[in-house]
Design an enzyme around this catalytic site. Structure first.
Site, PDB file in Angstrom:
ATOM      1  CG  ASN A 118      -0.236  -0.065   2.544  1.00 28.43           C
ATOM      2  OD1 ASN A 118       0.743  -0.795   2.704  1.00 28.43           O
ATOM      3  ND2 ASN A 118      -0.724   0.687   3.522  1.00 28.43           N
ATOM      4  CB  ILE A 119       1.533   3.891  -2.113  1.00 23.25           C
ATOM      5  CG1 ILE A 119       2.479   2.771  -2.572  1.00 23.25           C
ATOM      6  CG2 ILE A 119       2.252   5.231  -2.175  1.00 23.25           C
ATOM      7  CD1 ILE A 119       2.899   2.893  -4.028  1.00 23.25           C
ATOM      8  CD  GLU A 120      -1.493   5.194   4.342  1.00 15.38           C
ATOM      9  OE1 GLU A 120      -2.121   4.218   4.769  1.00 15.38           O
ATOM     10  OE2 GLU A 120      -0.857   5.982   5.093  1.00 15.38           O
ATOM     11  CG  HIS A 131      -6.599  -0.201  -1.604  1.00  9.81           C
ATOM     12  ND1 HIS A 131      -7.564  -0.707  -0.761  1.00  9.81           N
ATOM     13  CD2 HIS A 131      -6.846   1.136  -1.692  1.00  9.81           C
ATOM     14  CE1 HIS A 131      -8.361   0.266  -0.356  1.00  9.81           C
ATOM     15  NE2 HIS A 131      -7.950   1.396  -0.916  1.00  9.81           N
ATOM     16  CD  GLU A 133      -5.552  -5.975  -1.485  1.00 11.85           C
ATOM     17  OE1 GLU A 133      -6.175  -6.528  -0.574  1.00 11.85           O
ATOM     18  OE2 GLU A 133      -5.100  -4.809  -1.397  1.00 11.85           O
ATOM     19  CB  CYS A 158     -10.771  -3.400   1.899  1.00 12.99           C
ATOM     20  SG  CYS A 158     -10.158  -2.611   0.395  1.00 12.99           S
ATOM     21  CB  CYS A 161      -8.922  -4.873  -2.884  1.00  8.10           C
ATOM     22  SG  CYS A 161      -7.832  -3.466  -2.546  1.00  8.10           S
TER      23      CYS A 161
END
Length: 346
Positions: A118-120, A131, A133, A158, A161
């Site tokens: 994951n990347i924010e 996400h 995935e 989630c 995804c």
């Protein structure tokens, strides 16, 4: 035959460090070979794919999989996926807001394994997040993968995804495993799903869809290398519901360039914008983004140029969300998004 996950709890060996995995990929790229394996572990015939020759450290080509199984004491490819998910999270996740790392290891129909995380992004909306995935799917598509067989995760996928996976070739029968639950197939995780066929009579799917034929507007002139990359990615978009393909190309101060295509979802919101797909490509190659969590062995060059390619009369434009993410990654600099307007080829 027993379940491919029946040895997933075997923890006789831990996944290697990031440096160790990158070292193995480097050795593979210089021609090292691995022992063969039986057809009930890997496909009897491996479709020709860019994945088999990838230099991306987040991709383990089919020829390297048996060596990794032996190294980690995995009795099947799927148990190898389970052993790799923590490494994926530790190496590639960049969650500066939540500090919650998610890792994914996916087996493509080619026999290659793809890692995702994951990347924010700081200073923009949470909806811009990638996400784990989605990371894996975008990486698979960019590497020329032909479908998705199975997936292991650090946490339960989630709903976002589970819906996004509906776009991927082979995902309906994809095996999924995550801690605390038995192996499942996607249809078990999202029964009575809203699918691409609900919006499109004969929908193309990610990794099996047709490309768009796009031409630059007459006033664009000769394209530079970054604009040409953005155009190529736009042509590879999965956008069957809006027919609004788009692509982004990025250049970092060390001269490295990465690009990404738009991946649309029938449910709209889980769609992956091209800026995020381009960032996935950079992170998969070891770039630690500004505002992310620095990992040992990665580089953190500044982002110095960005091009968005989209239709001249696009009903769905990626300009505003792309500018928002670009701004979050270039605080204190004067990097501006360059626009390349194109048309569908007549």
């Amino acid at each position: 035959m027993s379940s491919p996950y029946d040895d997933a709890s075997d923890d006789s060996s831990d996944p290697p460090s990031g440096d160790s995995l990158r070292g193995t990929r480097h050795a593979a790229s210089t021609g090292s070979s691995a022992a063969s394996t039986s057809s009930d572990v890997l496909p009897e015939s491996v479709p020709e794919s860019a994945a088999s020759a990838s230099a991306c450290p987040a991709v383990i080509p089919p020829s390297d999989v048996p060596a990794w199984m032996e190294r980690l004491g995995a009795k099947s490819v799927d148990s190898l996926l389970v052993k790799l998910v923590k490494h994926a999270a530790d190496t590639y996740a960049q969650p500066p807001i939540s500090n919650f790392r998610v890792g994914v290891a996916a087996l493509g129909k080619s026999g290659a394994i793809y890692l995702g995380a994951n990347i924010e992004f700081r200073n923009t909306s949470l909806g811009q997040s990638v996400h784990a995935e989605q990371f894996a799917v975008a990486l698979m598509a960019s590497q020329g993968e032909v479908g998705l067989n199975s997936l292991a995760l650090t946490h339960s996928p989630c709903g976002h995804c589970r819906q996004f996976f509906q776009e991927v070739y082979g995902a309906s029968g994809m095996r999924v495993v995550f801690p605390g639950s038995p192996a499942a197939v996607l249809s078990d995780l999202l029964p009575e799903a809203f699918t691409p066929s609900d919006l499109h009579e004969d929908p193309p799917l990610v990794m099996r869809g047709g490309n768009f034929e796009l031409v630059a507007s007459d006033d664009e002139g000769e394209l530079d290398d970054l604009a040409a990359m953005a155009l190529a990615s736009a042509c590879a978009s999965h956008a069957p519901y809006t027919t609004c393909p788009s692509g982004v190309a990025l250049r970092f101060e060390d001269g490295s360039t990465y690009s990404g295509a738009y991946y649309e979802c029938a449910a709209y919101n889980p769609s992956l914008p091209p800026m995020q797909a381009a960032i996935v490509a950079s992170v998969a190659h070891g770039v630690s983004l500004p505002g992310g969590l620095q990992n040992d062995g990665t580089v953190k060059p500044a982002l110095v140029d960005a091009v968005l390619c989209e239709l001249d009369d696009a009903m769905v434009s990626q300009q505003s969300p792309t500018e928002a993410v670009l701004a979050s990654l270039t605080i204190g600099s004067d990097v501006r998004l360059r626009m390349l307007k194109v048309n569908l080829k007549a």
